[in-house]
Design a protein around this motif. Structure first.
Motif, short mmCIF file in Angstrom:
data_model
loop_
_atom_site.label_atom_id
_atom_site.label_comp_id
_atom_site.label_asym_id
_atom_site.label_seq_id
_atom_site.Cartn_x
_atom_site.Cartn_y
_atom_site.Cartn_z
N LEU A 405 8.23 3.15 -3.24
CA LEU A 405 8.73 2.57 -2.00
C LEU A 405 7.60 1.97 -1.18
CD1 LEU A 405 11.28 5.37 -1.04
CD2 LEU A 405 11.82 3.07 -1.87
N GLY A 406 6.44 2.64 -1.18
CA GLY A 406 5.29 2.11 -0.45
C GLY A 406 4.83 0.79 -1.00
N ARG A 407 4.76 0.69 -2.34
CA ARG A 407 4.33 -0.56 -2.97
C ARG A 407 5.32 -1.70 -2.69
NH1 ARG A 407 0.65 0.06 -7.51
NH2 ARG A 407 0.01 2.24 -7.73
N ALA A 408 6.61 -1.32 -2.55
CA ALA A 408 7.64 -2.33 -2.30
C ALA A 408 7.75 -2.69 -0.82
CB ALA A 408 8.99 -1.83 -2.81
N GLY A 409 6.96 -2.05 0.02
CA GLY A 409 7.00 -2.35 1.45
C GLY A 409 8.10 -1.65 2.20
N ARG A 410 8.80 -0.74 1.58
CA ARG A 410 9.90 -0.01 2.22
C ARG A 410 9.36 1.30 2.79
NH1 ARG A 410 14.53 -1.13 -2.36
NH2 ARG A 410 15.67 0.49 -1.19
N HIS A 411 8.55 1.15 3.83
CA HIS A 411 7.76 2.26 4.35
C HIS A 411 8.61 3.28 5.11
CE1 HIS A 411 4.09 -0.66 4.19
NE2 HIS A 411 4.43 -0.21 3.00
N LYS A 412 9.63 2.83 5.83
CA LYS A 412 10.48 3.77 6.55
C LYS A 412 11.21 4.70 5.58
CE LYS A 412 11.30 1.04 10.73
NZ LYS A 412 12.34 0.40 11.59
N SER A 431 -2.42 9.41 0.14
CA SER A 431 -3.33 8.35 -0.33
C SER A 431 -2.55 7.13 -0.78
CB SER A 431 -4.21 8.87 -1.46
OG SER A 431 -5.07 9.89 -1.02
N SER A 432 -1.43 7.35 -1.50
CA SER A 432 -0.63 6.21 -1.97
C SER A 432 -0.03 5.45 -0.79
CB SER A 432 0.47 6.69 -2.92
OG SER A 432 1.41 7.51 -2.23
N LEU A 433 0.40 6.18 0.25
CA LEU A 433 0.95 5.51 1.43
C LEU A 433 -0.14 4.78 2.21
CD1 LEU A 433 3.63 7.99 2.82
CD2 LEU A 433 3.99 5.76 1.79
N LEU A 434 -1.33 5.35 2.25
CA LEU A 434 -2.43 4.67 2.93
C LEU A 434 -2.77 3.36 2.21
CD1 LEU A 434 -4.62 4.55 5.08
CD2 LEU A 434 -6.04 6.06 3.66
N ALA A 435 -2.77 3.39 0.89
CA ALA A 435 -3.02 2.16 0.12
C ALA A 435 -1.93 1.13 0.38
CB ALA A 435 -3.11 2.48 -1.37
N ALA A 436 -0.68 1.60 0.47
CA ALA A 436 0.43 0.68 0.74
C ALA A 436 0.30 0.07 2.14
CB ALA A 436 1.76 1.42 0.61
N SER A 437 -0.14 0.88 3.10
CA SER A 437 -0.30 0.36 4.47
C SER A 437 -1.39 -0.71 4.51
CB SER A 437 -0.63 1.51 5.43
OG SER A 437 -1.93 2.02 5.17
N CYS A 438 -2.42 -0.58 3.68
CA CYS A 438 -3.46 -1.61 3.60
C CYS A 438 -2.91 -2.91 3.03
CB CYS A 438 -4.63 -1.11 2.75
SG CYS A 438 -5.56 0.24 3.49
N SER A 439 -2.05 -2.79 2.02
CA SER A 439 -1.49 -4.00 1.40
C SER A 439 -0.60 -4.76 2.36
CB SER A 439 -0.70 -3.61 0.14
OG SER A 439 -1.53 -2.97 -0.80
N TYR A 440 0.13 -4.02 3.22
CA TYR A 440 1.08 -4.65 4.14
C TYR A 440 0.58 -4.69 5.59
CZ TYR A 440 4.53 -4.57 0.39
OH TYR A 440 5.21 -4.79 -0.79
N LYS A 441 -0.69 -4.27 5.81
CA LYS A 441 -1.31 -4.28 7.14
C LYS A 441 -0.46 -3.51 8.16
CE LYS A 441 -3.66 -8.66 6.27
NZ LYS A 441 -3.93 -10.04 6.74
N ASN A 442 0.03 -2.35 7.72
CA ASN A 442 0.84 -1.48 8.58
C ASN A 442 -0.09 -0.48 9.25
OD1 ASN A 442 2.62 0.42 9.68
ND2 ASN A 442 4.13 0.13 8.03
N ILE A 443 -0.56 -0.81 10.45
CA ILE A 443 -1.55 0.00 11.14
C ILE A 443 -1.00 1.38 11.48
CG2 ILE A 443 -2.97 0.19 13.23
CD1 ILE A 443 -3.98 -1.87 11.32
#
Length: 550
Positions: A405-412, A431-443
């Motif tokens: 879900l993180g890689r797909a941008g479905r963070h909620k 760690s996987s969610l932190l990497a996903a936040s970097c990809s989508y610039k989700n501060i």
């Protein structure tokens, strides 16, 4: 079952059965032995209880019959009945009861029997040398199987005489327990002190210890010993050497050793194919293996599929090998290792529909199969669907779903799974969610995950770097400096990073972001800065602050 310690010690141990019975006992025992091999265990035990007398041979026959029918507990009870009778156990009895205890995997019972043997003098001179050797070796194997390697070493050290089987048993046990240094120590002591003829199995065990402990120097010394002994062409020894060199990244030496083996078997080839080979090298070796007449198995195809991630290989090669596996192997995708390797190969080539079909070919999907499906790129809804099929999902299943879900941008949705799952999130999930936040610039998500990671492990510099890169991607340079400063305080100075530029016919120019740059690199750095200024000012290029090289 009465405790062995509560039993009175029997009369002095003898290595022969009682001969006071009439000759009828011999005929009876022969008939009983024949019947026990052709009838059910219940019939054998009924006949046993109907016999007018029971000597040591009778008890041994009944104990052996129970073992053949995989009823070790009955064998132990018969042994205890023997101790209560007028008969005395002999070395065959001890071997049988030790086999029964090993099948039961009962530590307490085994230690009791060992203590009882010592108490009655079984290891104090009453048994002949060959019996002591056999029983001692068997006890070493059982101690190792039960995870009591120290006790196994104690028994081994106290044995008055040791043969090749005793050394092989202790070394195999120590290797399985991960005690590779101790296994090598036993091997060295054998070569120095004992007059034991080292066979290929002993060399193989020693080389296995070297490869698993990355002890290349010791492995080369053993190889010299192997060449001196003339075993360099033996398949067991050669396979051990191939494994040693491939695990240490010395592919050329591994190839030389492989081609020196008189008849390389499938294990020898698989060890080499699993080494650090390029895709082209692996395929060439695979072709040589088939030309030599060796038939590949699932492990072979798993190793070859792993090499297909090589960017120099086309998707067509992956499809060819996929077809070959279906042709040569029965149910190749019943093995998760093979399925995962081919799945990754297809995903790496962008063949998502083929990757999906690989997993769907699995008839029975276990936890590993579901993890493969959930992690599939571009299959988010399918991943959700398969996740719901799992009756009792583990933390690994949840981690795969959150990562997807993180890689797909479905963070909620990922955070929703994280808060509802019945497990405490671990470092892998954050760690996987932190990497996903970097990809989508989700501060917001990145700051939350970094905060939780700092609670779990303050010393991991990777978490600080990931958060720093996230801030850099949105231009928050004050935050970047703040996080870098915090990282240096919490973890110490990070290992210096480097960058490089490849110039045609001039190789790589490597330089560092640190201040201590060599003076010869100044002109190149100045050119880079001038070029960068020109591009951003006159050609409208967008600045890229961080590019993950995944």
């Amino acid at each position: 079952m009465p405790l062995l310690s509560s039993l009175p010690p029997p009369p002095p141990l003898t290595t022969t059965s009682s001969s006071s019975s009439p000759p009828l006992s011999i005929r009876t025992n022969l008939s009983f032995s024949s019947i026990s091999k052709t009838h059910s265990l219940s019939s054998t035990l009924r006949l046993f209880h109907l016999l007018p007398f029971h000597d040591t041979v009778t008890f041994n026959t009944a104990i052996s019959a129970a073992l053949r029918h995989r009823r070790p507990l009955i064998s132990v009870r018969l042994f205890l009945s023997l101790l209560d009778s007028a008969s005395h156990p002999d070395p065959i009895t001890f071997r049988l009861v030790l086999t029964a205890v090993s099948e039961l995997k009962n530590r307490a019972l085994f230690v009791q029997i060992h203590g009882w043997l010592v108490k009655i003098g079984g290891f104090g001179g009453s048994l002949c040398e060959s019996d002591l050797l056999v029983l001692g070796t068997k006890m070493i194997g059982i101690y190792c199987m039960l995870g009591l390697e120290r006790d196994a070493l104690k028994v081994f050290d106290e044995m008055p005489h040791k043969d090749e089987m005793a050394y092989s048993t202790i070394m195999v046990g120590l290797n399985k327990a991960g005690l590779f240094d101790k296994a090598l120590k036993v091997f060295v002591e054998m070569t120095i002190h004992d007059n034991v003829e080292i066979n290929p199995h002993l060399y193989s065990s020693a080389l296995n210890a070297c490869s698993c402990s990355s002890n290349l120097l010791m492995g080369k010394q053993i190889q010299a010993h192997v060449i001196k002994s003339g075993f360099e062409s033996d398949p067991f020894v050669g396979t051990g050497l191939v494994d040693l060199y491939t695990k240490n990244g010395n592919i050329n030496c591994a190839k030389i050793v492989l081609f020196n083996i008189s008849e390389p078997n499938i294990i020898s080839w698989n060890k080499f194919l699993a080494g650090n080979l390029t895709g082209t090298e692996c395929l060439e070796l695979f072709s040589l293996m088939r030309e030599s007449g060796v038939i590949p198995d699932k492990i072979t195809f798993g190793a070859v599929f792993q090499s297909l991630k090589d960017p120099n290989l086309s998707p067509f090669v992956t499809k060819q090998l996929h077809s070959l596996a279906l042709k040569m192997i029965k149910n190749p995708f019943s093995d998760v290792f093979v399925t995962s390797a081919l799945f990754d190969a297809y995903i790496n080539k962008g063949c998502f529909s083929e990757a999906k079909s690989v997993v769907e070919q699995m008839k029975e999907k276990d936890d590993g199969a579901y993890n493969i499906i959930i992690q599939g790129a571009g299959l988010v809804e399918k991943g959700y669907k398969y996740f719901k099929y799992i009756s009792n999902p583990t933390i690994n299943h949840c981690a795969c779903l959150i990562d997807m879900l993180g890689r797909a941008g479905r963070h909620k949705e990922a955070i929703g799974i994280l808060t509802k799952m019945p497990f405490s999130p671990n470092e892998n999930i954050y760690s996987s969610l932190l990497a996903a936040s970097c990809s989508y610039k989700n501060i917001e998500l990145g700051e939350y995950c970094a905060k939780e990671l700092f609670k779990l492990n303050k010393k991991d510099s990777g978490n600080y770097i990931a958060l720093s890169n996230l801030y850099a991607s949105v231009g928050k340079w004050d935050k970047v400096r703040e996080i870098r400063k915090l990282m240096r305080f919490e973890t110490g100075k990070k290992e210096r990073g480097v960058s490089w530029i490849t110039r045609v016919n001039e190789g790589n120019i490597i330089f560092s972001s640190e201040k201590n740059v060599h003076y010869s690199q100044f002109p190149l750095i100045l050119k880079i800065r001038l070029t960068y200024t020109h591009l951003t000012k006159y050609h409208n290029y967008t600045q890229v602050n961080y590019l993950p090289l995944n």
